[in-house]
Design a protein around this motif. Structure first.
Motif, short mmCIF file in Angstrom:
data_model
loop_
_atom_site.label_atom_id
_atom_site.label_comp_id
_atom_site.label_asym_id
_atom_site.label_seq_id
_atom_site.Cartn_x
_atom_site.Cartn_y
_atom_site.Cartn_z
N ARG A 76 45.46 31.71 44.03
CA ARG A 76 45.12 33.12 44.31
C ARG A 76 44.43 33.75 43.11
NH1 ARG A 76 50.75 34.82 47.26
NH2 ARG A 76 50.23 33.99 49.31
N ASP A 77 44.95 33.45 41.91
CA ASP A 77 44.32 33.99 40.70
C ASP A 77 42.90 33.45 40.54
OD1 ASP A 77 46.61 35.41 40.11
OD2 ASP A 77 47.37 33.95 38.64
N LEU A 78 42.73 32.14 40.80
CA LEU A 78 41.39 31.55 40.70
C LEU A 78 40.44 32.16 41.74
CD1 LEU A 78 42.22 27.78 40.10
CD2 LEU A 78 41.20 29.38 38.49
N LEU A 79 40.94 32.40 42.93
CA LEU A 79 40.13 33.02 43.98
C LEU A 79 39.73 34.43 43.58
CD1 LEU A 79 38.89 32.76 46.78
CD2 LEU A 79 41.05 33.55 47.73
N LYS A 80 40.68 35.18 43.02
CA LYS A 80 40.38 36.54 42.57
C LYS A 80 39.33 36.51 41.46
CE LYS A 80 43.82 39.45 42.13
NZ LYS A 80 45.03 40.10 41.59
N GLU A 81 39.48 35.57 40.54
CA GLU A 81 38.52 35.44 39.44
C GLU A 81 37.14 35.05 39.98
OE1 GLU A 81 37.89 32.56 35.58
OE2 GLU A 81 39.92 33.00 36.23
N ARG A 83 35.95 35.72 42.93
CA ARG A 83 35.38 36.90 43.57
C ARG A 83 34.79 37.85 42.54
NH1 ARG A 83 40.17 37.89 47.91
NH2 ARG A 83 39.42 36.43 49.47
N THR A 84 35.50 38.04 41.43
CA THR A 84 35.03 38.91 40.36
C THR A 84 33.72 38.38 39.79
OG1 THR A 84 37.31 39.49 39.84
CG2 THR A 84 35.66 39.99 38.18
N VAL A 85 33.68 37.07 39.54
CA VAL A 85 32.47 36.46 38.99
C VAL A 85 31.32 36.59 39.99
CG1 VAL A 85 31.44 34.24 38.33
CG2 VAL A 85 33.67 34.89 37.44
N ALA A 86 31.61 36.36 41.27
CA ALA A 86 30.57 36.47 42.30
C ALA A 86 30.02 37.89 42.36
CB ALA A 86 31.11 36.04 43.66
N LEU A 87 30.91 38.88 42.30
CA LEU A 87 30.46 40.27 42.31
C LEU A 87 29.61 40.58 41.08
CD1 LEU A 87 33.61 42.17 43.63
CD2 LEU A 87 31.44 41.82 44.81
N ALA A 88 30.02 40.02 39.92
CA ALA A 88 29.24 40.24 38.70
C ALA A 88 27.86 39.60 38.82
CB ALA A 88 29.98 39.67 37.49
#
Length: 174
Positions: A76-81, A83-88
């Protein structure tokens, strides 16, 4: 066989025989001791092993469940990270696109201004050439007209100088 035979016993006596009861009790206790030693001990050993096996399997299942929960949380943490990287990345691409668009617009505007100025210079040059050609034509026509009017031939250079001076004065008046 009747009930009387059992109560009376094999000897035919009336009542209970104490020695028979004691012998039965002795053999019962002996049988129990033998069973305890031969059957009960190994049976209890097997039950203890089974209990330990079940306890270890429960502990392993608990460990597996804990590990699974830890891995799930990690995922879950990796998925959240991610997503954050993808948004960036998307935001960065958007900014770069905007910057490129502005740069292209700026280049296009400067090119349009340069082309406009070049066209204006070219128009001015062509205008100067046209005016010079018209002056030359006017000078030639004037010389021809003047020579016919005067019927006397003056040198072409004198005529030309006279006409150019006249045209220059006419251009100053306008």
């Amino acid at each position: 066989m009747s009930f009387d035979y059992l109560v009376l016993g094999a000897s035919g006596q009336d009542g209970l025989n104490i020695w028979d009861s004691l012998a039965t009790l002795f053999f019962f206790i002996l049988l129990m001791a033998l069973l305890k030693k031969v059957a009960w001990g190994p049976l209890m050993g097997i039950m203890t092993q089974r209990e330990e096996l079940i306890a270890s399997e429960i502990a392993a299942a608990e460990n597996s469940r804990g590990e699974s929960e830890r891995l799930l949380e990690e995922q879950r943490d990796l998925l959240k990270e991610a997503r954050t990287v993808a948004l960036a990345i998307v935001e960065n691409a958007k900014k770069q696109g905007d910057a490129s668009r502005e740069e292209i617009i700026t280049i296009a505007r400067s090119e349009a201004i340069r082309l406009k100025e070049s066209a204006i210079r070219e128009i001015d040059t062509e205008k100067e050439r046209a005016i010079a050609a018209v002056r030359e034509e006017v000078v030639s026509l004037s010389v021809l007209a003047a020579s016919k009017v005067l019927e006397k031939e003056i040198s072409e250079e004198d005529n030309r100088a006279l006409i150019e001076a006249t045209i220059a004065k006419a251009g100053e008046v306008n």
